[in-house]
Design an enzyme around this catalytic site. Structure first.
Site, PDB file in Angstrom:
ATOM      1  N   HIS A 227       0.855  -1.184   0.000  1.00 31.42           N
ATOM      2  CA  HIS A 227       0.000   0.000   0.000  1.00 31.42           C
ATOM      3  C   HIS A 227       0.891   1.234   0.000  1.00 31.42           C
ATOM      4  CE1 HIS A 227      -3.759  -2.103   1.893  1.00 31.42           C
ATOM      5  NE2 HIS A 227      -3.245  -2.776   0.875  1.00 31.42           N
TER       6      HIS A 227
ATOM      7  N   GLU B  82       1.016   3.675   2.035  1.00 31.00           N
ATOM      8  CA  GLU B  82       1.547   3.950   3.372  1.00 31.00           C
ATOM      9  C   GLU B  82       2.738   3.050   3.703  1.00 31.00           C
ATOM     10  OE1 GLU B  82      -3.070   4.221   3.806  1.00 31.00           O
ATOM     11  OE2 GLU B  82      -1.613   3.170   2.549  1.00 31.00           O
TER      12      GLU B  82
ATOM     13  N   CYS C 253      -6.136   1.495   5.990  1.00 36.24           N
ATOM     14  CA  CYS C 253      -6.791   0.239   6.364  1.00 36.24           C
ATOM     15  C   CYS C 253      -6.232  -0.267   7.702  1.00 36.24           C
ATOM     16  CB  CYS C 253      -6.557  -0.804   5.272  1.00 36.24           C
ATOM     17  SG  CYS C 253      -4.839  -1.361   5.166  1.00 36.24           S
TER      18      CYS C 253
ATOM     19  N   CYS D 232      -2.382  -0.824   7.632  1.00 37.74           N
ATOM     20  CA  CYS D 232      -1.622   0.422   7.632  1.00 37.74           C
ATOM     21  C   CYS D 232      -1.741   1.156   8.967  1.00 37.74           C
ATOM     22  CB  CYS D 232      -2.054   1.294   6.466  1.00 37.74           C
ATOM     23  SG  CYS D 232      -1.568   0.567   4.866  1.00 37.74           S
TER      24      CYS D 232
END
Length: 150
Positions: free
Chosen positions: A53, A55, A83, A86
């Site tokens: 992701h 992040e 999410c 993260c």
């Protein structure tokens, strides 16, 4: 233009790079003392790694640049609400501030579901705010998924 708006615009630039690469268009920037340390975007498709992701990618880059797995006093700007995975990474890496553009009613874990950063079992407080350039972040996501459905 405020510094926060400038940094979120840089995150949106990263989201556009993800869009151009066929990845879900989410971008992120990490700052320290008002300076950009690292920038990244989603790459799970191209890397064949579901953990990539925006992040995760930006935190990995910042940790290498700072030569420290703790990112004390940093701020993370990201175009979509993080999410569960993260959120855990933000806590473990000790990011101080999270600024996200758009909420994610389906998978977001900051304000939309679970409210993980406010949990009483975590050992680090991540301050957060949201809504900065929300319309821009939402628009690129809507455009991406609309094009995928065509």
């Amino acid at each position: 233009m405020s510094k926060d708006t400038f940094f979120m615009q840089k995150a949106l630039d990263q989201a556009n790079k993800a869009f151009d690469a066929g990845e879900v268009p989410i971008g992120a920037v990490i700052t320290l003392e008002g300076e950009i340390i690292a920038e990244a975007h989603n790459t799970p498709i191209s890397s064949n790694d579901p953990s990539c992701h925006a992040e995760v990618n930006v935190i990995r880059r910042a940790a290498k640049i700072l030569n420290n797995y703790r990112l004390a006093n940093t701020s993370l700007y990201v175009t979509l609400e993080p999410c569960m995975m993260c959120c855990g990474l933000l806590i473990h890496s000790r990011v101080e501030n999270l600024i996200f553009a758009a909420p994610d009613p389906k998978s977001g874990a900051v304000i939309s579901n679970g409210k993980l950063l406010n949990s009483d079992f975590v050992n680090h407080e991540v301050k957060f705010s949201h809504g900065l350039l929300e319309a821009d972040a939402s628009e690129i996501l809507k455009r991406f998924f609309k094009e995928k459905r065509l």
